[in-house]
Design an enzyme around this catalytic site. Structure first.
Site: not given
Ligand code: PLP
Ligand code: COI
Length: 341
Positions: A81, A184, A220
């Site tokens: 990612r 991200k 989301e």
């Molecule tokens: N959506 C947002 C905006 C986030 O910051 C996160 C955190 O990483 C997620 C979704 C969840 O992604 P992941 O499951 O890869 O941590």
């Molecule tokens: C995560 O879940 O790793 C995130 O980046 C979410 C948040 C702390 C910004």
């Protein structure tokens, strides 16, 4: 374990640990990178990361298992990612091996801070990639810093497995159609600070964003993806080019289908059709699975299962996911990466 912290009540806060990893990209190549005790980064005042938001980050966790070993959950997916985000922002990519080795090195060096098994705590890793150097026009950097630091954490949302309420934002979007919502990048989070503050002041855990083009579908949560469970056992989650593709969400889609017999559905989640869900939640690395009690939309709170108790299917998904992450339940092939101690 020599470190004595209140492991059960860590919350989600910065904690300066002894070691972090830093690597520099210069003259067309990455150096080998190294662990350092220096928690500060020195960069040119004209760095594109500072002016034009040419920066990206990741989030993943290390888990202490019952036998005292330490493991990472799908770190290769975070590496991939970050590479996609780097493509979107014209940044130098960090190869997957380098990313995973950096994460392992940081965990190993700070192993005393990986919370004990059974406390619910984990070691959160924050990989960060920034464009640096002397650039002042709107151009990509030619030098980059990749760093990984870590901190022990507990729940991100205050309730943990107790449901909390969320509120729909109609006044603000976190991302634009065809913008950087799926990457991200810090800018998405900067855009979420004001609506997030208003939501918290009004007593909600976070914001539910709607699709930026029509404001008719759930996208989301500010820091997590959304899912809902229907009465006929579908695990439904929004499909949109402007949400962050959550690694937790894709893991849950797979577990829901293969382990819990649910029907996985990625598709539109109209905001005026919440009655189809008997349970709902937010999922992510930091959020894990945080049950959503209700969603406030246009002054009305839509309650799913309960405002005080986690729903049965959300709990099953939680137990399966967390069981795998902490090594109590067999993981699908390739999901777990052990860290040498
Ligand atoms: N959506 C947002 C905006 C986030 O910051 C996160 C955190 O990483 C997620 C979704 C969840 O992604 P992941 O499951 O890869 O941590
Ligand atoms: C995560 O879940 O790793 C995130 O980046 C979410 C948040 C702390 C910004």
């Amino acid at each position: 374990m020599v470190v004595d912290l209140d492991w059960e009540n860590l919350g989600f806060a910065y904690h300066k640990l002894p070691f972090r990893y830093v690597s520099y990209f210069k003259d067309g190549k990455w150096d080998d990178g190294e662990l350092t005790e220096n928690a500060s980064i020195t960069l040119s005042e004209s760095s594109p990361a500072l002016h034009y938001g040419q920066q990206a980050f990741e989030g993943l966790k290390a888990y202490r298992t019952k036998d005292g070993s330490i493991q990472l959950f799908r770190p290769d997916k975070n590496a991939e990612r970050l590479q996609k985000t780097a493509e979107r922002l014209l940044m130098e990519k960090v190869p997957t091996d380098k990313f995973v080795e950096a994460c392992k090195a940081v965990v190993k060096a700070n192993a005393d801070y990986v919370p004990p098994y059974g406390t619910g705590g984990t070691l959160y890793l924050r990989p960060l990639l920034i464009g640096v150097g002397d650039v002042i026009g709107v151009h990509p950097a030619s030098e980059y810093i990749f760093t990984v630091f870590a901190m022990p954490v507990g729940s991100y949302f205050k309730g943990g497995l107790t449901p909390t309420n969320f509120i729909v934002s109609e006044d603000f979007d976190r991302a634009a159609p065809h913008g950087t919502g799926a990457a991200k990048v810090g800018g998405n989070y900067a855009a979420s600070l004001l609506p997030g503050k208003k939501a918290k002041e009004a007593g909600f855990s976070d914001v539910i964003y709607l699709d930026p083009a029509t404001h008719s579908k759930i996208e989301e949560v500010g820091a997590a993806n959304f899912f809902g469970i229907t009465a006929n056992n579908e695990f439904v989650t929004p499909l949109s080019p402007s949400i962050l593709p959550s690694i937790t969400k894709y893991s849950l889609l797979e577990l829901a289908e293969k382990r819990l017999g649910l029907t996985p559905v990625e598709g539109d989640v109209p905001i005026d059709d919440l009655d189809r869900f008997v349970e709902a939640g937010a999922c992510g690395t930091a959020a894990v699975i945080s049950p959503i009690g209700g969603i406030e939309y246009r002054g009305k709170l839509h309650v799913f299962y309960s405002e005080t108790e986690v729903g049965p299917m959300t709990k099953k998904l939680y137990d399966e996911l967390v069981g795998i992450q902490f090594g109590d339940i067999e993981a699908p092939e390739g999901w777990i990466v052990k860290v040498d101690q």
